[in-house]
Structure formats: C-alpha cells, structure tokens
Write a protein that holds these residues in place. Structure first.
Motif: not given
Ligand code: GLU
Length: 448
Positions: A13, A15, A44, A46, A52, A57, A76, A78
C-alpha cells in the motif's frame, strides 16, 4: 488437474516507504518466483485515495530496484476501478453483496454496546432486515449505501504452507465491507479480483492477513475461481519479542542504505529470517533463491535485531564483488581500485569505511610513530625497484630479515606501522604495491 503456472504478487500500500517489515513479503515473493520459475506481479494497493501517494509508489519501486528485486508486471489498483465496479455488480446480482446504510458512528456505537454486553463486536446484519420502505426512507435522507459480502456461515478450510491445516468458522467474522459509501473498493475485495484476473497461484503474506483469508476464500468461490495456495509468514518482532517500533522494523530501507547496509545484506537476511535455514552472506540473490523453501518458515514470530543485521552486513561486505562496490570505490581515486577493493574489503564493516584505507594508501605523509628507526632505515635501503606485485612484500621483508636478523613481529610490526600508521589492517603484501615505491620511501624516511 494440470499444475497452475506459478505466479505471485507483492502488493504494497503506497502509504509510506519500504522498511524491514513490509519489504519482507517483497523478498519472499521474489525468491519464491525465482525458485519455481514463476512470475512476480508488483501490485500497488492504492485505492485509498486519501492515504496513497504517487511519491511512495516511486520510492517503493526505487527501493525494490535497489534491493535487486525485479518484477515481471506492474499494476495499480486505482487504474482498475471499473473492473471492481463490474465485479461488484455480479456480486449484487447473485445476492452475495448487500447494501448497508449505517454510518461509521452508528457502527461504532453498536460495537461498544456489544462489547459492554460481553459479546464479540460482529456486524449484526441489520441491513439485511431492512424493508424496501425503510431503504427508500434512508435514501431519501441522502444516505448512500456501502456494500458488504454476505458470508456463508460455514467452516472455511485451507492448507496453509506455513500454518498447516486451517479451519475457521466464518460466523466468527463480520460481513466485510467490499465497497465504501463513497464508492471506494476495499482491500479484501480488490485483492481477490486481482488475484483472479492475474492468475495468482500463491499468496505469500504476513499472518496479520490470516483472518482476511476467510472472506477471501469465499469470494474466490462465489466468483467461480479456485483459491490460490496461501502461505502466511509470522511477523517480525524485536529482539525481546516486542512489537516492531519506528526504531526497529520501521527503519526504512533508505535509512539503512544511508547507514551503509548493503542491499544484498538486507535481501539475504530477510530471505532466511524466521526460517530454519541459516542466514548466509551471499553476493548473488539467485543463489539465495536456489535454496529457498517456504516450508522451512515457522509460525513463531521472527526476531529482528539490528545488531545481527549489521554483523551480517559486515560479512556481506567481506565478500562483496568489486562490481557491487565499483561505483563507490572509483570515487576514492586510488591507483588500482579493483586491487584496492579486494585488499581492504575483509577489514570493513561498511563499504564507506574503505575511504579511510584509501587515505592510508594515498596520503603523501602519515603521522605515525617510528618504532624501530634502525630497522626502518635498513628496510628503506633494501626497498626493491618497481614494478611491484604481491610477491614484493615477502621478497623485501626476507631481504631485511637476512640483513638485520630481525624476524616475526619485531620485523613486520614496525614496517606495518611506518607504512600505514596502524597496528592492524589488510595484508601488507596487497597494500604495498598500492602505496607504491615513492610513498613507501617517504614514509620510511621520516625517522631518519
Ligand atoms: N496491501 C496489502 C498489505 O500491504 C496486501 C496484502 C496481501 O498480500 O494480500 O498488507
């Protein structure tokens, strides 16, 4: 059934940066993929837009490259929101996902009441009992639903590579939220969709995810996919069994790097920590992969001691090939950098400490006590002409011994001190040609 191609994933993650704790699944998944001729997906996780960050990343990828862990594919989450939305629709249609309207405060009040009554804080499925009229009323008030997975209250069993046969009754868990009211899909759900879509054969992760495996196995089944094989390794704890603090496991790889810890030291250390295999210094991760065996990992927490890592790092440095140190050694402007590296590496705990030996080799003058002026003067007179090689030291000291009758420590120690300014250090036969005749002569002539 034909064996599935081996495919694993590392799913950070973004973060924060990588540290000892969260770099471990990267190392273990990479080794497993290499050992079994499989592929590694870097995924990822995210979807949490608030926490995120793109910069993490980039930093995670830079850290992985530094560690020497390459991935075969990168995704990813997202970028896959439409796919999760589509799968949610199929779960709604099959009745496996249901909408719920409780706010975070309402849920927290329910949990408190359950705990006060001595009951486990499980979601009570009140949303399943709402009438169409009640739903309409909530929506009219502007409430948007979140979506939960309706767990089938059965035993869920799997053969965990590390934990062995596991059976958990799913009624001991709350129906997990799949998608939040703002439309954000959550990890338990997105992870399964991705593991299916990218044909992941083995999920290798920390045992803080053991309980997530229950809803996830149910999700694989309702989505018509065979669950992967799971391996949950025990978490890292400190030397005394304490939870990893900022000071320990949360020590970022970047901090360790800045502190002179080699990538190979971290990778080869994490590769074996918590397993019954010895932690060995290696200069090639492929060698570490060749003997990697997940079944050698135990269920007991793995103890991480930064002093062990530093000691292991020194062993790695002692045998680090020149190629791995070249960039750093070339900047030291020593006459023959490769020979210099091979001469000094066995005396270093960190590559950066080579700078001190570079000074010893190249300094025009050294301030060192002259231990035996007569011997030193005689040695200067007998100094052979160049070219020198690693036989020069023994030929020269042999001649000095012959001329003075001095032998052993009485012979070698004053010469070492005069030439290096130190009592101990790398082998003189390797240092001598690096220091070179001109500087050797200057150092031997100080006492006269
Ligand atoms: N993003 C999750 C984590 O970092 C991934 C867990 C998993 O491997 O399934 O914990």
């Amino acid at each position: 059934m034909a064996a599935r191609p081996i495919a694993v994933r590392f799913a950070p993650s973004p973060t924060g940066r990588l540290h000892m704790g969260n770099a471990r699944p990267a190392v273990l998944n990479w080794l497993f993929a290499r050992r079994h001729g499989g592929t590694l997906l870097l995924r990822h996780d995210d979807t949490d837009a608030e926490r995120s960050r793109d910069e993490y990343i980039d930093a995670i990828e830079a850290d992985l490259r530094w560690l020497g862990l390459a991935w075969d594919r990168r995704e990813r989450q997202s970028g896959r929101l439409a796919r999760y939305a589509e799968v949610l629709e199929t779960l709604k249609a099959s009745g496996h996902a249901y909408s719920a309207y409780e706010t975070a405060e309402e849920l927290s009040l329910k949990r408190k009441a359950q705990l006060n009554a001595g009951r486990p804080p499980l979601y009570d499925r009140a949303a399943l009992r709402l009438t169409p009229a009640e739903r309409a009323a909530l929506e009219a008030k502007g409430r948007t639903p979140h979506w939960r997975l309706r767990l089938d209250h059965t035993d869920v069993a799997w053969a965990d590579v590390i934990h062995g046969d596991m059976t958990i009754q799913s009624s001991t868990l709350s129906d997990p939220v799949l998608v939040r009211e703002d439309g954000t899909p959550l990890y338990v759900f997105t992870s399964v969709v991705d593991d299916i879509d990218f044909a992941i054969s083995h999920v290798i992760r920390g045992d803080e995810h053991l309980m997530n495996t229950v809803p996830q196995i149910q999700l694989f089944r309702v989505l018509g996919a065979p669950p992967p094989t799971f391996a949950h390794f025990a978490l890292l704890v400190g030397k005394e069994g304490e939870k990893l603090s900022k000071r320990l496991g949360a020590l970022s790889l970047a901090d360790l790097h800045a502190d002179g810890i080699e990538a190979m030291a971290i990778a080869s250390y994490l590769a074996r920590l918590g397993s019954s295999d010895p932690i060995e210094p290696r200069s090639d991760l492929q060698e570490v992969a060749a003997k990697f065996d997940l079944t050698h990992f135990g269920r007991a927490p793995a103890h991480f001691d930064p002093d062990d890592l530093r000691a292991h790092n020194a062993k790695v440095v002692h045998q680090l090939p020149y190629a791995a140190a070249r960039d750093r050694i070339e900047t030291l402007a020593v006459p023959n950098p490769e020979a210099f590296w091979l001469a000094v590496r066995g005396n270093l705990s960190r590559v950066a400490d080579a700078a001190e030996w570079a000074r010893v080799v190249t300094a025009p003058a050294l301030s060192a006590p002259v231990e035996d002026a007569t011997l030193v003067a005689k040695a200067a007179a007998l100094l052979p002409l160049e070219p020198w090689n690693d036989a020069t030291w023994s030929a020269w000291t042999g001649a000095v011994a012959g001329a003075t009758g001095t032998r052993g420590r009485a012979l070698f120690h004053p010469l070492r001190v005069a030439l290096t300014g130190r009592d101990t250090g790398p082998e003189m036969k390797a240092l001598l040609p690096l220091i070179g005749r001109e500087r050797v002569l200057a150092r031997l002539s100080r006492g006269t």
